[in-house]
Design an enzyme around this catalytic site. Structure first.
Site, PDB file in Angstrom:
ATOM      1  N   HIS A 115      -5.535  12.050  -9.485  1.00 31.92           N
ATOM      2  CA  HIS A 115      -4.070  12.127  -9.358  1.00 31.92           C
ATOM      3  C   HIS A 115      -3.657  13.232  -8.387  1.00 31.92           C
ATOM      4  CE1 HIS A 115      -4.017   9.215 -12.538  1.00 31.92           C
ATOM      5  NE2 HIS A 115      -4.564  10.053 -13.401  1.00 31.92           N
TER       6      HIS A 115
ATOM      7  N   LYS B 106      14.980 -12.445  24.465  1.00 35.89           N
ATOM      8  CA  LYS B 106      16.387 -12.790  24.204  1.00 35.89           C
ATOM      9  C   LYS B 106      16.618 -14.291  24.363  1.00 35.89           C
ATOM     10  CE  LYS B 106      21.132 -11.906  25.712  1.00 35.89           C
ATOM     11  NZ  LYS B 106      22.040 -11.031  26.489  1.00 35.89           N
TER      12      LYS B 106
END
Length: 527
Positions: free
Chosen positions: A293, A141
């Site tokens: 696929h 922070k």
């Protein structure tokens, strides 16, 4: 506001001590005072470094078996005060608080402790770090004034920057470290919440922790997903889409696979590799799945990987060109010699012999990946506005669980073929029909809107004789026409879930046609 900030005092408290001593020595070169706790301070002193105990800084002893040592105003005040705020500076001077310009922290090994077989409930709870995340968040922070270091992987770059900037770090570096720090605490809290949610009830402190089975446990109240970025990909399914791979850090499954050779893995490679790997794991004996696929164009079992591959390839050699291959055993030279004759994009296997790797080395673009098996208890699918979560389809049936519904019973060979076809069918997009014989797919009808069309398409794709084969359907036949289609193609036995309101009509048709049919009572839709 100055961009570069001098590091004069560093607080070090780490679980992972790799590279710690070397980094601390770099800090001392720039006149940084070292403040430390418990085992970290001991490690630094044993290396000959001068260290100030945290208790000296706070004027308060470490207590409660180390549970309270950094949870103190003289720690958090030293981290959180804004250096250019006159009121903050006056306040810390009044309270005798000394500034802390760098915090070097990594957290208790909660996940490792929880994953250790036989770990006691009390151990798991005790390894929830409190002071560490608090310091990390405080320092992150206040990144304008404080550098937060949460990973040994940052030590070298920081040491170099401190040298370049005469004991200072740039604002850009502090910002990068802060962002990383908040990711660390977010992942840590996620791991704790997800782990504790699997514990049905608090166990006696000294009892081994008991986790619920994800397959039977209730779904979590919140879905918390926090996977770090593993790698960026060249593009997604298509070149105009961006893509990346995120992994759970276990080094298992396709996301954690080790690539031995070949071009960079693409998004489509990874999707297909996952499909072929999962299908190959269905087989008890040596098994091979060739995927295109995400659908199998050929799958087979054999006495060896070479035999299984040859059978899988024979099922549809045209579609196999440019596919990916999943193998459930080590790949030896004989199998590699044969596979190398075909153009394939990638191969996934648990291992490759040195001779096999030497044979594949000539195909420089071929991607070889070694995979460690991983259980995937959940399947996640994104929909607009949210995510769908379900248990993975781990359903299997044995011969004794099948319900024979026709006058004719399947022969032993037919029964074995039916069970094989059923395992493959689970990995075929719905609607799905699989024709098979003797541990080998003969034709696969995948992703059709009509079950009759899936039956026709699977027969049309067959290059091997269909006469005497068996057929599997991933869901019930709603009318006799689908069954009649597979029988017309050459199937003599059929496996399907059953459960249609017209089951009696379908069974009557099977009896009329003289085939054997069994019900599984289990559906395998795959969307």
């Amino acid at each position: 506001m100055s961009s570069n900030k001098k590091v004069r005092r560093a607080l070090l408290s780490v679980t992972d001590k790799s590279g710690l001593v070397e980094f601390a020595k770099e800090l001392t070169k720039h006149g940084v005072e070292l403040v430390s706790t418990g085992g970290t301070a001991k490690t630094l002193r044993e290396a000959g470094l001068s260290v100030r105990d945290i208790s000296e800084l706070t004027g308060f002893p470490e207590m409660l078996d180390g549970r309270v040592k950094t949870l103190h105003p003289k720690v958090h005040g030293g981290i959180l005060h804004i250096r250019e705020n006159a009121h903050h500076v006056a306040a810390i001077k009044e309270q005798g608080i000394e500034p802390i310009d760098m915090v070097v922290v990594n957290l208790y090994a909660f996940e490792k402790t929880a994953a250790r077989p036989g770990a006691k409930f009390a151990e798991v709870i005790e390894n929830i770090d409190i002071g560490g995340p608090s310091m990390v968040r405080s320092a992150a922070k206040n990144f304008e004034d404080v550098a937060i270091v949460t990973s040994p992987s940052d030590y070298a770059a920081l040491a170099e920057e401190l040298t370049t900037h005469k004991g200072s770090l740039t604002r850009g570096t502090r910002w990068r470290l802060a962002k990383k720090a908040f990711s660390v605490t977010a992942a840590y809290d996620t791991a704790i919440a997800n782990t504790l949610e699997q514990i049905w009830s608090p166990e006696p402190a000294e009892a081994p922790v008991q986790f619920g089975d994800p397959a039977t446990a209730a779904f979590p109240e919140a879905l918390r997903i926090n996977y770090p970025l593993a790698t960026s990909l060249r593009y997604g399914e298509n070149p105009h889409q961006n893509a990346a791979l995120y992994a759970d850090g276990s080094s298992t499954g396709i996301a954690g696979a080790k690539q031995l050779q070949g071009k960079e893995l693409s998004y489509n490679n990874l999707v297909d590799l996952d499909a072929c790997w999962e299908l190959a794991q269905e087989f008890d004996g040596p098994g091979v799945a060739i995927i295109k696929h995400t659908n199998p164009c050929g799958a087979a079992t054999g006495t060896t990987i070479l035999e299984a591959y040859q059978k899988a390839l024979a099922a549809d050699p045209v579609s196999a060109f440019g596919g990916v291959i999943g193998i459930n055993r080590e790949v030896d030279e004989a199998a590699a010699e044969e596979i190398a004759k075909l153009f394939v994009e990638a191969i996934a296997a648990p291992s490759f012999t040195e001779a096999a790797r030497a044979r594949f080395a000539a195909k420089k673009n071929l991607r070889l990946v070694e995979v460690k098996s991983a259980r995937t208890p959940y399947v996640v699918k994104q929909v607009s506005g949210g995510l769908l979560l379900q248990n993975a389809d781990e359903g299997h049936v044995t011969a004794s669980e099948l319900k024979i519904v026709t006058e004719r019973k399947p022969s032993e060979d037919e029964l074995a073929a039916l069970l094989f076809a059923w395992r493959v069918c689970k990995h075929v997009k719905s609607n799905a029909i699989v024709y098979a014989r003797n541990g080998q797919t003969i034709g696969v009808g995948a992703g059709q809107m009509s079950r009759v069309d899936a039956a026709k398409f699977g027969a049309m794709k067959a290059v091997l004789p269909l006469d005497g084969c068996v057929a599997a359907s991933d869901a019930f036949f709603p009318f006799p026409d689908g069954l009649e289609t597979v029988v017309a193609a050459g199937a003599t036995a059929v496996i399907q879930p059953g459960g249609s309101v017209r089951d009696d009509e379908v069974i009557a048709a099977a009896n009329r046609l003289g085939i054997a049919m069994v019900f599984t009572g289990m559906r395998h839709f795959r969307h």
